[in-house]
Design a protein around this motif. Sequence first.
Motif, PDB file in Angstrom:
ATOM      1  N   UNK A  16       0.837  -1.205   0.000  1.00  0.00           N
ATOM      2  CA  UNK A  16       0.000   0.000   0.000  1.00  0.00           C
ATOM      3  C   UNK A  16       0.872   1.256   0.000  1.00  0.00           C
ATOM      4  N   UNK A  17       1.904   1.285   0.835  1.00  0.00           N
ATOM      5  CA  UNK A  17       2.799   2.439   0.847  1.00  0.00           C
ATOM      6  C   UNK A  17       3.512   2.577  -0.493  1.00  0.00           C
ATOM      7  N   UNK A  18       3.942   1.476  -1.072  1.00  0.00           N
ATOM      8  CA  UNK A  18       4.586   1.529  -2.395  1.00  0.00           C
ATOM      9  C   UNK A  18       3.650   2.156  -3.417  1.00  0.00           C
ATOM     10  N   UNK A  19       2.393   1.759  -3.399  1.00  0.00           N
ATOM     11  CA  UNK A  19       1.415   2.307  -4.348  1.00  0.00           C
ATOM     12  C   UNK A  19       1.191   3.797  -4.107  1.00  0.00           C
ATOM     13  N   UNK A  20       1.102   4.196  -2.848  1.00  0.00           N
ATOM     14  CA  UNK A  20       0.906   5.621  -2.526  1.00  0.00           C
ATOM     15  C   UNK A  20       2.114   6.440  -2.978  1.00  0.00           C
ATOM     16  N   UNK A  21       3.316   5.949  -2.689  1.00  0.00           N
ATOM     17  CA  UNK A  21       4.521   6.667  -3.107  1.00  0.00           C
ATOM     18  C   UNK A  21       4.628   6.727  -4.630  1.00  0.00           C
ATOM     19  N   UNK A  22       4.317   5.618  -5.295  1.00  0.00           N
ATOM     20  CA  UNK A  22       4.348   5.599  -6.763  1.00  0.00           C
ATOM     21  C   UNK A  22       3.415   6.670  -7.326  1.00  0.00           C
ATOM     22  N   UNK A  23       2.200   6.734  -6.811  1.00  0.00           N
ATOM     23  CA  UNK A  23       1.234   7.724  -7.289  1.00  0.00           C
ATOM     24  C   UNK A  23       1.739   9.140  -7.030  1.00  0.00           C
ATOM     25  N   UNK A  24       2.337   9.355  -5.866  1.00  0.00           N
ATOM     26  CA  UNK A  24       2.892  10.670  -5.539  1.00  0.00           C
ATOM     27  C   UNK A  24       3.959  11.071  -6.552  1.00  0.00           C
ATOM     28  N   UNK A  25       4.918  10.170  -6.801  1.00  0.00           N
ATOM     29  CA  UNK A  25       6.004  10.496  -7.725  1.00  0.00           C
ATOM     30  C   UNK A  25       5.501  10.668  -9.158  1.00  0.00           C
TER      31      UNK A  25
END
Length: 144
Positions: A16-25
């Motif tokens: 979930x954190x990976x997905x959130x960070x990916x979307x942010x970047x």
Amino acid sequence: MRNFPRRVLIIDDDPLLCAVLRQFFESHGSVAIDDAESGRAAQNLIETASCPYDLTTLDLSMPDVDGFEFLSYLKRRNVETRILIISSLPSTVIRMAETLADFSTLNAIGHLRKPVSASALDAILKSQTWPCHDDEEFRQQATA
């Protein structure tokens, strides 16, 4: 120079954190974003990357190869990337890892505690000057 990194490696065992960070970047213009659920998977990505990562976000508590071991790996391999530590471990442990990265001539740019605040992440990244890549050539290398 740009205000955000173009090529990012996210290392965290929380999907979930990976997905959130990916979307942010992605929303801030990063062109190539890879993620790894462990230090060993991240090592494999670095070994096979066609061009270096501008930024590596690093969780300290992961299976198989933890964040401290991963920092040692980066030092041994002379990998040039900026490190942003993102962890839920106590602040003293996070600061110790950040100090280790700085003493090891790795470029630690800061740390964030989980859960990650988008505004805090944004502030750390904007405090840096990121290299400007030729977008077309960079996309070709990043996807090769």
